[in-house]
Design an enzyme around this catalytic site. Structure first.
Site, PDB file in Angstrom:
ATOM      1  N   ARG A 104      65.414 145.789  30.856  1.00 17.17           N
ATOM      2  CA  ARG A 104      64.694 144.539  31.127  1.00 17.17           C
ATOM      3  C   ARG A 104      65.593 143.616  31.958  1.00 17.17           C
ATOM      4  O   ARG A 104      66.819 143.636  31.816  1.00 17.17           O
ATOM      5  CB  ARG A 104      64.379 143.874  29.781  1.00 17.17           C
ATOM      6  N   THR A 392      53.192 146.263  36.943  1.00 16.35           N
ATOM      7  CA  THR A 392      53.468 147.115  35.787  1.00 16.35           C
ATOM      8  C   THR A 392      52.774 148.451  35.942  1.00 16.35           C
ATOM      9  O   THR A 392      51.670 148.540  36.450  1.00 16.35           O
ATOM     10  CB  THR A 392      52.972 146.444  34.490  1.00 16.35           C
ATOM     11  N   ASN A 412      56.463 142.584  37.415  1.00  9.97           N
ATOM     12  CA  ASN A 412      55.599 141.577  36.794  1.00  9.97           C
ATOM     13  C   ASN A 412      54.300 141.443  37.581  1.00  9.97           C
ATOM     14  O   ASN A 412      53.540 142.389  37.627  1.00  9.97           O
ATOM     15  CB  ASN A 412      56.306 140.245  36.574  1.00  9.97           C
ATOM     16  N   ASP A 434      57.962 135.498  32.349  1.00 15.35           N
ATOM     17  CA  ASP A 434      57.667 135.993  30.999  1.00 15.35           C
ATOM     18  C   ASP A 434      58.412 135.199  29.932  1.00 15.35           C
ATOM     19  O   ASP A 434      58.167 135.382  28.738  1.00 15.35           O
ATOM     20  CB  ASP A 434      57.997 137.485  30.874  1.00 15.35           C
ATOM     21  N   SER A 463      58.581 140.792  26.466  1.00 17.51           N
ATOM     22  CA  SER A 463      57.667 141.666  27.213  1.00 17.51           C
ATOM     23  C   SER A 463      56.589 142.236  26.297  1.00 17.51           C
ATOM     24  O   SER A 463      56.783 142.345  25.088  1.00 17.51           O
ATOM     25  CB  SER A 463      58.476 142.824  27.806  1.00 17.51           C
ATOM     26  N   SER A 464      55.465 142.611  26.899  1.00 18.33           N
ATOM     27  CA  SER A 464      54.427 143.339  26.153  1.00 18.33           C
ATOM     28  C   SER A 464      54.492 144.836  26.438  1.00 18.33           C
ATOM     29  O   SER A 464      53.686 145.602  25.887  1.00 18.33           O
ATOM     30  CB  SER A 464      53.039 142.849  26.552  1.00 18.33           C
ATOM     31  N   GLY A 484      49.098 145.927  32.106  1.00 19.75           N
ATOM     32  CA  GLY A 484      48.089 144.891  31.905  1.00 19.75           C
ATOM     33  C   GLY A 484      48.531 143.773  30.992  1.00 19.75           C
ATOM     34  O   GLY A 484      47.742 143.325  30.148  1.00 19.75           O
ATOM     35  N   GLY A 485      49.786 143.308  31.172  1.00 17.91           N
ATOM     36  CA  GLY A 485      50.258 142.174  30.392  1.00 17.91           C
ATOM     37  C   GLY A 485      49.997 142.413  28.910  1.00 17.91           C
ATOM     38  O   GLY A 485      50.241 143.505  28.398  1.00 17.91           O
TER      39      GLY A 485
HETATM   40  O1  DON Z   1      56.639 142.564  30.539  1.00 16.11           O
HETATM   41  C1  DON Z   1      55.504 142.134  30.465  1.00 16.11           C
HETATM   42  O2  DON Z   1      54.880 142.016  29.436  1.00 16.11           O
HETATM   43  C2  DON Z   1      54.810 141.734  31.744  1.00 16.11           C
HETATM   44  N1  DON Z   1      55.779 141.377  32.742  1.00 16.11           N
HETATM   45  C3  DON Z   1      53.956 142.868  32.186  1.00 16.11           C
HETATM   46  C4  DON Z   1      53.199 142.546  33.437  1.00 16.11           C
HETATM   47  C5  DON Z   1      51.950 143.302  33.591  1.00 16.11           C
HETATM   48  O3  DON Z   1      51.604 144.142  32.802  1.00 16.11           O
HETATM   49  C6  DON Z   1      51.117 142.952  34.761  1.00 16.11           C
HETATM   50  N2  DON Z   1      49.935 143.745  34.759  1.00 16.11           N
HETATM   51  N3  DON Z   1      48.859 143.429  34.956  1.00 16.11           N
END
Ligand code: DON
Length: 578
Positions: A104, A392, A412, A434, A463-464, A484-485
């Site tokens: 990370r 992502t 991101n 984030d 992070s997710s 997907g966040g």
């Molecule tokens: O680490 C994370 O949770 C986010 N930076 C992930 C970003 C993400 O999945 C974007 N996708 N739509």
């Protein structure tokens, strides 16, 4: 919350859920996922999947294949991920070792808690775009360590397909072109990005254009020649240092030189006779996958009607995300209670869920009350040996020998900070967003946080990303992850439930209508194809439904009844590609 902020937040979520289906979609028959007797690879881009399969064909193992695919994705799908971003690498080796390599990003040494607060208000444009948005990228070192510790090849071999794709070019597909068009005005603000991603007339390259990335090829070649030292101690770090100094950024060569990948202990959680291996903080994936599944374990999910099941899953998601907002952060900077994943606490939380009524959850749970004396989640390495080694996308890989790999990696949001440092070809991440830039202020995904996830020098943003491997009797039976966040966590949970609990074949498990609940906003997102009867069941229990188009991007590998590897990439991508 002011109305405007609420609307903006809702808009961001809608956009996010929509855009997670918008991954790479080549025009010809796309082989997003492939499997043969050597192994299997699933990604969002056929060229990356092929890169992984080619490495397997040349004697590489699943670790080599996953890394080859990940680096290739950074070339052909660079709006989502790339070497300017970070990665979580989860490996179960053929001889049974578990590795969780945390690549990370870290905040620069000169970063500080209120660096995005202007006149008392958070300015998220600063954490999302430009020189202040990036942390030190971790993917290059995480991949090198993965190859050194568990690969069968050397890093240079594994980088070769990506170098070729950057040097010879690849044809821009519909999705890449769409992402480019959407980001073009912001990319145009940065010389390096304009030079690579926009044409001489200043317009974004269109679909069908062959995008050659000579600078990126040279950066990858230098890494192949000199190893990650080139990136962290050499020419790349110097180029970033100079550009940042000249453009008001904080990242320095010293930040790069001090970057470390951390070998962490995965979150291990027993679920109905399976052992779920999740990624620990600073990922929230492992903790909340364990919590959500754990809260559901007392229910015979297969016996329930869809509406009843979705209700329970949504409630478990809500309780888990309330905890996420309060308790989760980088474990090296904040105490993340281990009790969050204790049986007692999860049972207590499960006890709050009502069968017939959606809860109004106003506060996070209190894991410390149910499990007093439980320690914090730390970065203690899994074994002594580990002390010496260390928008992502998700890559799933497995091989015939029994190595299974889950890598989730990201810059991101689309093209990260929108900055390509001139001469490098590398898109820099905007992972600083984030962090919780101000308590209660939502990030690009509408996620709120507290002090636990505030900006501090050297800290990793929460992070997710949820790379996950599921074992049965000590042997891997499934690996899964998503993009997907915050929906990453909920996609992963539903893939596991649909495949392992409902017994659906892997493709159907991923195709089944999804829901998403992240506590704030208090809404249950349902896919548009959710049957009316199911919606009625949910509404009658008090859920506020928000309909979404098909969303998500999950990649998974599992074994079928004959023990054959089955690889599946997000079914919604293929449908959109027709
Ligand atoms: O680490 C994370 O949770 C986010 N930076 C992930 C970003 C993400 O999945 C974007 N996708 N739509």
């Amino acid at each position: 919350m002011p109305v405007l902020t609420g609307l903006r937040l809702l808009f961001c979520l809608v956009l996010l859920l929509w855009c997670t289906v918008a991954h790479s979609q080549p025009a010809d028959e796309p082989a997003y996922a492939q499997a043969n007797t050597r192994g299997a690879v699933a990604t969002v881009h056929p060229l990356a999947t092929r890169a992984g399969m080619d490495v397997l064909a040349k004697g590489g193992n699943a670790v080599d294949a996953a890394v080859a695919a990940a680096v290739a994705l950074g070339v052909v799908d660079g709006h989502n991920s790339g070497i300017g971003g970070g990665a979580f690498v989860l490996i179960r080796t053929a001889d049974g070792k578990l590795l969780a390599l945390d690549g990370r990003e870290t905040a620069p040494a000169k970063a500080h808690r209120d660096m995005y607060v202007v006149d008392g208000e958070a300015d998220t444009s600063l954490s999302q775009m430009g020189p202040l948005a990036s942390g030190v990228p971790g993917s290059v070192l995480a991949y090198e360590m993965a190859i050194e510790q568990a690969g069968a090849k050397v890093y240079a071999d594994v980088l070769a397909p990506a170098i070729r794709l950057a040097e010879e070019g690849f044809e821009i597909d519909n999705i890449f072109a769409g992402r480019l068009a959407r980001s073009a005005d912001r990319l145009a603000r940065f010389d390096g990005s304009r030079a690579v991603l926009l044409g001489p007339d200043g317009n974004p390259w269109p679909r069908g254009h062959t995008l050659v990335q000579k600078d990126l090829a040279n950066t990858l070649k230098a890494i192949a020649d000199e190893g990650s030292d080139y990136f962290y101690q050499g020419g790349f770090a110097r180029a970033v240092d100079q550009w940042m100094a000249a453009n008001g950024g904080l990242l320095s060569a010293a930040d790069f030189a001090g970057y470390k990948v951390i070998a962490r202990s995965p979150i291990l959680f027993d679920y109905r006779g399976y052992q779920v291996v999740g990624f620990p903080p600073p990922s929230s994936g492992g903790v909340h996958t364990a919590q959500i599944l754990g809260m559901l374990e007392g229910h015979d999910l297969k016996a329930l009607k869809d509406g009843e099941r979705y209700h329970l899953i949504g409630e478990a998601m809500k309780l888990a995300f309330a905890d996420r907002a309060h308790w989760l952060g980088d474990p090296d900077f904040t105490q993340v209670p281990k009790a969050l994943v204790s049986r007692d606490y999860i049972a207590a939380q499960a006890g709050r869920i009502l069968l017939n009524r959606a809860l109004d959850v106003t506060e996070p749970g209190d894991p410390l009350a149910t499990a007093e004396g439980e320690p914090a989640i730390t970065d203690e390495p899994a074994s002594e040996q580990d002390l010496f080694f260390k928008h992502t996308t998700h890559i799933a890989a497995a091989d015939a020998a029994g190595n299974w790999v889950a890598i989730t990696t990201t810059v991101n949001t689309d093209f990260g900070s929108k900055v390509i440092v001139p001469g490098t070809g590398v898109v820099m991440n905007n992972q600083m967003d984030d962090f919780s830039v101000q308590p209660g202020v939502p990030n690009a995904y509408g996620l709120v946080g507290t002090e636990a996830n505030s900006v501090q020098p050297g800290k990793r943003p929460l992070s997710s990303m949820s790379p996950t491997i599921v074992l049965k009797d000590g042997k891997p039976v499934m690996t899964v992850g998503a993009a997907g966040g915050p929906t990453i966590i909920t996609q992963v949970v539903q893939a596991i439930i649909n495949h392992l609990d409902l017994g659906l074949p892997l493709e159907e498990a991923l195709a089944k209508s999804r829901i998403h609940q992240q506590w704030r906003p208090d809404m249950l997102f349902v896919e548009a194809n959710m049957p009316a009867g199911v919606r009625q069941e949910l509404v009658s229990r008090g859920h506020k439904l928000k309909e979404m188009g098909p969303y998500g991007s999950t990649q998974a590998i599992a074994l079928d009844a004959q023990g054959t590897l089955i690889a599946v990439s997000e079914p919604r991508l293929k449908a959109r590609n027709k």
